[in-house]
Design an enzyme around this catalytic site. Sequence first.
Site, PDB file in Angstrom:
ATOM      1  N   TRP A 156       5.599  -0.576  -1.579  1.00 31.83           N
ATOM      2  CA  TRP A 156       5.436   0.259  -0.384  1.00 31.83           C
ATOM      3  C   TRP A 156       5.677   1.745  -0.664  1.00 31.83           C
ATOM      4  CZ3 TRP A 156      10.036   2.574  -0.293  1.00 31.83           C
ATOM      5  CH2 TRP A 156      11.132   1.866  -0.805  1.00 31.83           C
ATOM      6  N   ASN A 157       6.261   2.088  -1.815  1.00 33.74           N
ATOM      7  CA  ASN A 157       6.629   3.508  -1.988  1.00 33.74           C
ATOM      8  C   ASN A 157       5.431   4.407  -2.295  1.00 33.74           C
ATOM      9  OD1 ASN A 157       6.404   2.416  -4.566  1.00 33.74           O
ATOM     10  ND2 ASN A 157       8.093   3.609  -5.415  1.00 33.74           N
ATOM     11  N   LYS A 180      -2.644  -7.623  -3.110  1.00 32.87           N
ATOM     12  CA  LYS A 180      -1.649  -7.995  -2.091  1.00 32.87           C
ATOM     13  C   LYS A 180      -0.723  -6.793  -1.923  1.00 32.87           C
ATOM     14  CE  LYS A 180       1.997  -9.800  -0.001  1.00 32.87           C
ATOM     15  NZ  LYS A 180       2.625  -8.469   0.189  1.00 32.87           N
ATOM     16  N   PRO A 181      -0.955  -5.980  -0.873  1.00 31.41           N
ATOM     17  CA  PRO A 181      -0.067  -4.826  -0.675  1.00 31.41           C
ATOM     18  C   PRO A 181       1.268  -5.267  -0.091  1.00 31.41           C
ATOM     19  CG  PRO A 181      -1.663  -4.971   1.113  1.00 31.41           C
ATOM     20  CD  PRO A 181      -1.960  -6.126   0.181  1.00 31.41           C
ATOM     21  N   ALA A 182       2.238  -4.388  -0.131  1.00 31.50           N
ATOM     22  CA  ALA A 182       3.523  -4.684   0.520  1.00 31.50           C
ATOM     23  C   ALA A 182       3.281  -4.807   2.027  1.00 31.50           C
ATOM     24  CB  ALA A 182       4.511  -3.570   0.226  1.00 31.50           C
ATOM     25  N   GLY A 233       6.594  -3.222  -8.858  1.00 28.78           N
ATOM     26  CA  GLY A 233       7.644  -3.499  -7.884  1.00 28.78           C
ATOM     27  C   GLY A 233       8.959  -3.700  -8.602  1.00 28.78           C
ATOM     28  N   SER A 234       9.832  -4.448  -7.977  1.00 30.24           N
ATOM     29  CA  SER A 234      11.177  -4.574  -8.536  1.00 30.24           C
ATOM     30  C   SER A 234      11.187  -5.503  -9.746  1.00 30.24           C
ATOM     31  CB  SER A 234      12.118  -5.117  -7.466  1.00 30.24           C
ATOM     32  OG  SER A 234      11.678  -6.389  -7.070  1.00 30.24           O
ATOM     33  N   GLU A 255       4.855  -3.240 -13.954  1.00 32.49           N
ATOM     34  CA  GLU A 255       5.447  -1.899 -13.813  1.00 32.49           C
ATOM     35  C   GLU A 255       6.653  -2.078 -12.908  1.00 32.49           C
ATOM     36  OE1 GLU A 255       4.551   0.739 -15.379  1.00 32.49           O
ATOM     37  OE2 GLU A 255       2.551   0.231 -16.095  1.00 32.49           O
ATOM     38  N   LEU A 256       7.831  -2.095 -13.522  1.00 31.73           N
ATOM     39  CA  LEU A 256       9.024  -2.507 -12.752  1.00 31.73           C
ATOM     40  C   LEU A 256       9.949  -1.320 -12.478  1.00 31.73           C
ATOM     41  CD1 LEU A 256       9.528  -5.869 -14.676  1.00 31.73           C
ATOM     42  CD2 LEU A 256       8.145  -5.425 -12.651  1.00 31.73           C
ATOM     43  N   CYS A 289      10.045   5.276  -8.750  1.00 26.47           N
ATOM     44  CA  CYS A 289      10.518   4.683 -10.002  1.00 26.47           C
ATOM     45  C   CYS A 289      10.811   5.748 -11.055  1.00 26.47           C
ATOM     46  CB  CYS A 289       9.500   3.682 -10.523  1.00 26.47           C
ATOM     47  SG  CYS A 289       7.885   4.416 -10.765  1.00 26.47           S
ATOM     48  N   GLU A 384      19.182   1.239  -9.754  1.00 25.31           N
ATOM     49  CA  GLU A 384      18.152   2.163  -9.294  1.00 25.31           C
ATOM     50  C   GLU A 384      18.469   2.433  -7.826  1.00 25.31           C
ATOM     51  OE1 GLU A 384      14.406   0.116  -8.975  1.00 25.31           O
ATOM     52  OE2 GLU A 384      13.322   1.942  -9.469  1.00 25.31           O
TER      53      GLU A 384
HETATM   54  N1  NAD Z   1       7.185   1.136 -12.745  1.00 22.26           N
HETATM   55  C1  NAD Z   1       6.389   1.550 -11.771  1.00 22.26           C
HETATM   56  O1  NAD Z   1       5.283   2.022 -12.011  1.00 22.26           O
HETATM   57  C2  NAD Z   1       6.807   1.436 -10.342  1.00 22.26           C
HETATM   58  C3  NAD Z   1       6.075   2.104  -9.372  1.00 22.26           C
HETATM   59  C4  NAD Z   1       6.456   1.956  -8.034  1.00 22.26           C
HETATM   60  C5  NAD Z   1       7.551   1.152  -7.708  1.00 22.26           C
HETATM   61  N2  NAD Z   1       8.226   0.525  -8.686  1.00 22.26           N
HETATM   62  C6  NAD Z   1       9.384  -0.321  -8.349  1.00 22.26           C
HETATM   63  O2  NAD Z   1       9.165  -1.041  -7.141  1.00 22.26           O
HETATM   64  C7  NAD Z   1      10.394  -1.293  -6.487  1.00 22.26           C
HETATM   65  C8  NAD Z   1      10.283  -0.936  -5.021  1.00 22.26           C
HETATM   66  O3  NAD Z   1       9.195  -1.535  -4.438  1.00 22.26           O
HETATM   67  P1  NAD Z   1       9.327  -2.870  -3.537  1.00 22.26           P
HETATM   68  O4  NAD Z   1      10.660  -2.924  -2.883  1.00 22.26           O
HETATM   69  O5  NAD Z   1       8.113  -2.981  -2.676  1.00 22.26           O
HETATM   70  O6  NAD Z   1       9.302  -3.986  -4.654  1.00 22.26           O
HETATM   71  P2  NAD Z   1       9.261  -5.557  -4.461  1.00 22.26           P
HETATM   72  O7  NAD Z   1       9.420  -6.118  -5.803  1.00 22.26           O
HETATM   73  O8  NAD Z   1      10.185  -6.022  -3.408  1.00 22.26           O
HETATM   74  O9  NAD Z   1       7.784  -5.854  -3.908  1.00 22.26           O
HETATM   75  C9  NAD Z   1       6.600  -5.431  -4.560  1.00 22.26           C
HETATM   76  C10 NAD Z   1       5.431  -6.262  -4.075  1.00 22.26           C
HETATM   77  O10 NAD Z   1       5.599  -7.589  -4.487  1.00 22.26           O
HETATM   78  C11 NAD Z   1       5.301  -8.470  -3.416  1.00 22.26           C
HETATM   79  N3  NAD Z   1       5.790  -9.804  -3.724  1.00 22.26           N
HETATM   80  C12 NAD Z   1       5.050 -10.739  -4.370  1.00 22.26           C
HETATM   81  N4  NAD Z   1       5.690 -11.877  -4.486  1.00 22.26           N
HETATM   82  C13 NAD Z   1       6.853 -11.720  -3.932  1.00 22.26           C
HETATM   83  C14 NAD Z   1       7.924 -12.602  -3.756  1.00 22.26           C
HETATM   84  N5  NAD Z   1       7.858 -13.869  -4.178  1.00 22.26           N
HETATM   85  N6  NAD Z   1       8.998 -12.120  -3.135  1.00 22.26           N
HETATM   86  C15 NAD Z   1       9.029 -10.807  -2.710  1.00 22.26           C
HETATM   87  N7  NAD Z   1       8.009  -9.949  -2.852  1.00 22.26           N
HETATM   88  C16 NAD Z   1       6.927 -10.395  -3.462  1.00 22.26           C
HETATM   89  C17 NAD Z   1       5.817  -7.684  -2.227  1.00 22.26           C
HETATM   90  O11 NAD Z   1       5.275  -8.147  -1.018  1.00 22.26           O
HETATM   91  C18 NAD Z   1       5.240  -6.334  -2.573  1.00 22.26           C
HETATM   92  O12 NAD Z   1       3.865  -6.325  -2.278  1.00 22.26           O
HETATM   93  C19 NAD Z   1      11.407  -0.443  -7.240  1.00 22.26           C
HETATM   94  O13 NAD Z   1      12.159  -1.252  -8.092  1.00 22.26           O
HETATM   95  C20 NAD Z   1      10.548   0.532  -8.047  1.00 22.26           C
HETATM   96  O14 NAD Z   1      11.129   1.059  -9.187  1.00 22.26           O
HETATM   97  C21 NAD Z   1       7.893   0.637  -9.991  1.00 22.26           C
HETATM   98  N1  LIG Z   2       5.799   8.068  -9.145  1.00 22.21           N
HETATM   99  C1  LIG Z   2       5.322   6.901  -9.818  1.00 22.21           C
HETATM  100  C2  LIG Z   2       5.351   5.661  -8.999  1.00 22.21           C
HETATM  101  C3  LIG Z   2       6.715   5.050  -9.036  1.00 22.21           C
HETATM  102  O1  LIG Z   2       7.326   4.712  -8.046  1.00 22.21           O
HETATM  103  C4  LIG Z   2       3.945   7.169 -10.367  1.00 22.21           C
HETATM  104  O2  LIG Z   2       3.604   8.321 -10.526  1.00 22.21           O
HETATM  105  O3  LIG Z   2       3.242   6.264 -10.688  1.00 22.21           O
END
Ligand code: NAD
Ligand SMILES: N[C@@H](CC=O)C(=O)O
Length: 487
Positions: A156-157, A180-182, A233-234, A255-256, A289, A384
Amino acid sequence: MKLNDPRLFRQYAYVDGKWTHGTEGREEAVIDPATQETIGHCALLEAAQITEAVTAAENAFAAWRAVNVHERAEKLHAWYRLLHEHKEDLAYLMTREQGKPLNDGRGEVDYGASFIQWFAEEAKRAYGMTIPSHIPNAALGTIKEPVGVAAMFTPWNFPLAMITRKAGAALAAGCPVIVKPANETPYSALALAELAERAGIPAGVFNVVTGDPATVSEVLCSDSRIRNISFTGSTRVGKLLMRQSSSSVKRMSLELGGNAPFIVCDDMDPDAAAKEAVAAKFQTAGQDCLAANRIFVQRGIYDDFVARFVAHMEALTVGNGLENNDIGPLIHKRAVESANGIVEDGINKGARRFGGERKAPGENFFVPTVLVDITPEMRVFREETFSPVAGIGVFDSDDEVIQLANDTEYGLAAYVYTNDLRRTWKLMRGLEYGMVSVNSVKMTGAPIPFGGIKQSGLGREGGAQGLEEYLDTKYYCLGNMPSASSS
Ligand SMILES: NC(=O)c1ccc[n+]([C@@H]2O[C@H](COP(=O)([O-])OP(=O)(O)OC[C@H]3O[C@@H](n4cnc5c(N)ncnc54)[C@H](O)[C@@H]3O)[C@@H](O)[C@H]2O)c1
Ligand SMILES: N[C@@H](CC=O)C(=O)O
């Protein structure tokens, strides 16, 4: 929704070129995090509907991979132009569902569109190679082929750019996608689907499914027709998807999370460095992130740096993203509670706290705060924070700061501030991170290989590497050729 083009606001999923609701009629409210107003709903598809989406994408695969790459690129260029034409609406949608300042939303549309343009061009250069043959009268080589249907889970960020960085690459390579978006931010994804359709991307090639995350991930990860899972995501959910995908052995791009160190050496001007550190920490209210979570400053300029950091931080305005503030709301109340817990933990363990005294303009807002004199025992050091909570700690030597910076399971991005070339080299080589930025807050963009090591992920997005995630290398050996030479 005040949009110039109301058709960009879609509350249904998009599968096989059709807008669709859940067969059981289930839906979830989407909340503006700044006002907590319900701005709409998103459909919760049932498991069978997710399987139907896979069938649609699989059926579309043969025709899409057969489209000449220049023609595929033209469709992607059309999609790119449409994103720019509708920039204001897309930014507005993003601010309403995510909360980020409108200007940041505009920036994300540019950033997101740039990946589509980049991969449209990059796909034309998906070269194989010839291999000098060790087999008599044989011709050897490789060709690149699309891996097949790719499923992508996005956070979602960054509700738009995290989709286009994946989907731009996959579509350019010839792979249909299921996004599958958030659930917090489905509307940017659905607007992308509307624009993909207008750009002439055929039915079944770009699909957006919304639904209960656990159901969707279980269906997509276990279906052997899905050949690539790309997740941002996480780390927690990334590990879950790896487990769920293991039965069908897929390509995985992850990408975590990150826990970026920001290292300031004592040859730097403390004020200029503090300004940069504030910029690297507080964008998207710290929900990034790449956010500079742990700021390490060399002892000689420590106190001066801290004072200037606090001054720059206190100048940030906090409020609704539509009103051009620097810091918007956090995504939901849980995030505010988590930020409070991190601050409390730091204070209990001896950190000094600055900022945070101003009145928050609403329940989901968190006023920028910094914990000073952080140590590895504190949550602010380990986790984080994903909030406008920064941590500053002191260091004396390069070896010490390398050890501190690497003392985390994460390895996404690191920042180094020094004008000393030899120190730059030592720090850059010693840091266990996928990306190191020296004297620059801005490091991302379409041409670079974005990604982390350790528990920050697998694979790279963007650059030439980003396309490879969606391509298989097929080796061929043409034996008994009439005039094959050894080359
Ligand atoms: N490394 C990168 O490029 C990058 C970029 C953006 C965000 N992030 C990371 O994303 C995290 C924040 O985003 P978030 O809170 O939406 O992450 P999240 O892991 O909670 O969710 C990400 C996505 O996964 C989905 N998802 C799929 N299966 C799931 C399951 N079984 N249970 C829960 N969710 C599931 C969620 O609905 C959502 O669409 C942070 O840790 C951040 O660092 C990383
Ligand atoms: N800012 C990052 C996203 C991480 O949350 C990017 O540029 O991809």
